[in-house]
Design a protein around this motif. Structure first.
Motif, PDB file in Angstrom:
ATOM      1  N   HIS A   1       0.854  -1.186   0.000  1.00  0.00           N
ATOM      2  CA  HIS A   1       0.000   0.000   0.000  1.00  0.00           C
ATOM      3  C   HIS A   1       0.890   1.237   0.000  1.00  0.00           C
ATOM      4  O   HIS A   1       1.808   1.333   0.802  1.00  0.00           O
ATOM      5  N   LEU A   2       0.609   2.181  -0.881  1.00  0.00           N
ATOM      6  CA  LEU A   2       1.273   3.474  -0.883  1.00  0.00           C
ATOM      7  C   LEU A   2       0.208   4.520  -0.609  1.00  0.00           C
ATOM      8  O   LEU A   2      -0.864   4.502  -1.224  1.00  0.00           O
ATOM      9  N   GLU A   3       0.486   5.398   0.344  1.00  0.00           N
ATOM     10  CA  GLU A   3      -0.521   6.355   0.818  1.00  0.00           C
ATOM     11  C   GLU A   3      -0.024   7.791   0.679  1.00  0.00           C
ATOM     12  O   GLU A   3       1.162   8.079   0.903  1.00  0.00           O
ATOM     13  N   GLY A   4      -0.955   8.691   0.373  1.00  0.00           N
ATOM     14  CA  GLY A   4      -0.643  10.113   0.316  1.00  0.00           C
ATOM     15  C   GLY A   4      -0.106  10.608   1.641  1.00  0.00           C
ATOM     16  O   GLY A   4      -0.625  10.265   2.694  1.00  0.00           O
ATOM     17  N   GLY A   5       0.978  11.385   1.592  1.00  0.00           N
ATOM     18  CA  GLY A   5       1.581  11.921   2.808  1.00  0.00           C
ATOM     19  C   GLY A   5       2.533  10.959   3.485  1.00  0.00           C
ATOM     20  O   GLY A   5       3.216  11.335   4.431  1.00  0.00           O
ATOM     21  N   ILE A   6       2.590   9.707   3.040  1.00  0.00           N
ATOM     22  CA  ILE A   6       3.516   8.724   3.624  1.00  0.00           C
ATOM     23  C   ILE A   6       4.517   8.311   2.554  1.00  0.00           C
ATOM     24  O   ILE A   6       5.663   8.741   2.579  1.00  0.00           O
ATOM     25  N   ASN A   7       4.093   7.474   1.596  1.00  0.00           N
ATOM     26  CA  ASN A   7       4.969   7.053   0.496  1.00  0.00           C
ATOM     27  C   ASN A   7       4.761   7.908  -0.739  1.00  0.00           C
ATOM     28  O   ASN A   7       5.569   7.874  -1.657  1.00  0.00           O
ATOM     29  N   LEU A   8       3.628   8.621  -0.776  1.00  0.00           N
ATOM     30  CA  LEU A   8       3.264   9.447  -1.928  1.00  0.00           C
ATOM     31  C   LEU A   8       3.133  10.894  -1.489  1.00  0.00           C
ATOM     32  O   LEU A   8       2.970  11.189  -0.300  1.00  0.00           O
ATOM     33  N   GLU A   9       3.180  11.779  -2.454  1.00  0.00           N
ATOM     34  CA  GLU A   9       3.021  13.195  -2.161  1.00  0.00           C
ATOM     35  C   GLU A   9       1.642  13.467  -1.556  1.00  0.00           C
ATOM     36  O   GLU A   9       0.676  12.757  -1.850  1.00  0.00           O
ATOM     37  N   ASP A  10       1.570  14.497  -0.710  1.00  0.00           N
ATOM     38  CA  ASP A  10       0.283  14.923  -0.156  1.00  0.00           C
ATOM     39  C   ASP A  10      -0.698  15.177  -1.298  1.00  0.00           C
ATOM     40  O   ASP A  10      -0.319  15.704  -2.347  1.00  0.00           O
ATOM     41  N   GLY A  11      -1.942  14.794  -1.115  1.00  0.00           N
ATOM     42  CA  GLY A  11      -2.976  14.998  -2.113  1.00  0.00           C
ATOM     43  C   GLY A  11      -3.102  13.848  -3.101  1.00  0.00           C
ATOM     44  O   GLY A  11      -4.004  13.849  -3.927  1.00  0.00           O
ATOM     45  N   SER A  12      -2.177  12.875  -3.027  1.00  0.00           N
ATOM     46  CA  SER A  12      -2.261  11.719  -3.920  1.00  0.00           C
ATOM     47  C   SER A  12      -3.375  10.788  -3.474  1.00  0.00           C
ATOM     48  O   SER A  12      -3.691  10.715  -2.283  1.00  0.00           O
ATOM     49  N   VAL A  13      -3.942  10.064  -4.424  1.00  0.00           N
ATOM     50  CA  VAL A  13      -4.861   8.990  -4.071  1.00  0.00           C
ATOM     51  C   VAL A  13      -4.021   7.774  -3.716  1.00  0.00           C
ATOM     52  O   VAL A  13      -2.885   7.629  -4.169  1.00  0.00           O
ATOM     53  N   SER A  14      -4.548   6.905  -2.877  1.00  0.00           N
ATOM     54  CA  SER A  14      -3.822   5.700  -2.468  1.00  0.00           C
ATOM     55  C   SER A  14      -3.583   4.785  -3.665  1.00  0.00           C
ATOM     56  O   SER A  14      -4.375   4.753  -4.609  1.00  0.00           O
ATOM     57  N   LEU A  15      -2.488   4.052  -3.597  1.00  0.00           N
ATOM     58  CA  LEU A  15      -2.118   3.134  -4.668  1.00  0.00           C
ATOM     59  C   LEU A  15      -1.748   1.800  -4.039  1.00  0.00           C
ATOM     60  O   LEU A  15      -1.013   1.757  -3.056  1.00  0.00           O
ATOM     61  N   ILE A  16      -2.298   0.717  -4.577  1.00  0.00           N
ATOM     62  CA  ILE A  16      -1.942  -0.617  -4.137  1.00  0.00           C
ATOM     63  C   ILE A  16      -1.262  -1.324  -5.299  1.00  0.00           C
ATOM     64  O   ILE A  16      -1.800  -1.377  -6.400  1.00  0.00           O
ATOM     65  N   LEU A  17      -0.054  -1.824  -5.047  1.00  0.00           N
ATOM     66  CA  LEU A  17       0.668  -2.641  -6.009  1.00  0.00           C
ATOM     67  C   LEU A  17       0.475  -4.080  -5.566  1.00  0.00           C
ATOM     68  O   LEU A  17       0.799  -4.421  -4.432  1.00  0.00           O
ATOM     69  N   ALA A  18      -0.072  -4.919  -6.431  1.00  0.00           N
ATOM     70  CA  ALA A  18      -0.425  -6.283  -6.022  1.00  0.00           C
ATOM     71  C   ALA A  18       0.071  -7.311  -7.022  1.00  0.00           C
ATOM     72  O   ALA A  18       0.053  -7.079  -8.227  1.00  0.00           O
ATOM     73  N   ARG A  19       0.467  -8.444  -6.491  1.00  0.00           N
ATOM     74  CA  ARG A  19       0.823  -9.585  -7.320  1.00  0.00           C
ATOM     75  C   ARG A  19      -0.417 -10.463  -7.433  1.00  0.00           C
ATOM     76  O   ARG A  19      -0.987 -10.894  -6.436  1.00  0.00           O
ATOM     77  N   ASP A  20      -0.827 -10.745  -8.666  1.00  0.00           N
ATOM     78  CA  ASP A  20      -2.034 -11.539  -8.910  1.00  0.00           C
ATOM     79  C   ASP A  20      -1.738 -12.528 -10.038  1.00  0.00           C
ATOM     80  O   ASP A  20      -1.751 -12.164 -11.213  1.00  0.00           O
ATOM     81  N   GLU A  21      -1.448 -13.756  -9.695  1.00  0.00           N
ATOM     82  CA  GLU A  21      -1.078 -14.764 -10.682  1.00  0.00           C
ATOM     83  C   GLU A  21      -2.276 -15.224 -11.520  1.00  0.00           C
ATOM     84  O   GLU A  21      -2.092 -15.938 -12.501  1.00  0.00           O
TER      85      GLU A  21
END
Length: 68
Positions: free
Chosen positions: A46-66
């Motif tokens: 999980h990447l979150e605005g203000g933590i791993n992403l710039e403030d104001g970003s929407v959250s991003l989930i990078l997932a492995r899906d076989e």
């Protein structure tokens, strides 16, 4: 080296991931990690605005899906 800066924004039909060079390298490392053969299906980050992403970003989930 610059600090990684990543911004995620968009609409219902389009998402943009914008980053400086360090941010692009950070994303590439995360994606390479998800492709590691030792990781199991369903692993995600999980990447979150203000933590791993710039403030104001929407959250991003990078997932492995076989199943894809």
């Amino acid at each position: 080296m610059d600090e990684p800066r990543i911004r995620v924004y968009g609409s219902a039909t389009e998402i943009t991931v914008a980053a400086n060079a360090a941010g692009l390298r950070d994303l590439a490392e995360r994606l390479n990690g998800l492709a590691d053969p030792d990781l199991r299906d369903g692993y995600h980050e999980h990447l979150e605005g203000g933590i791993n992403l710039e403030d104001g970003s929407v959250s991003l989930i990078l997932a492995r899906d076989e199943a894809l």
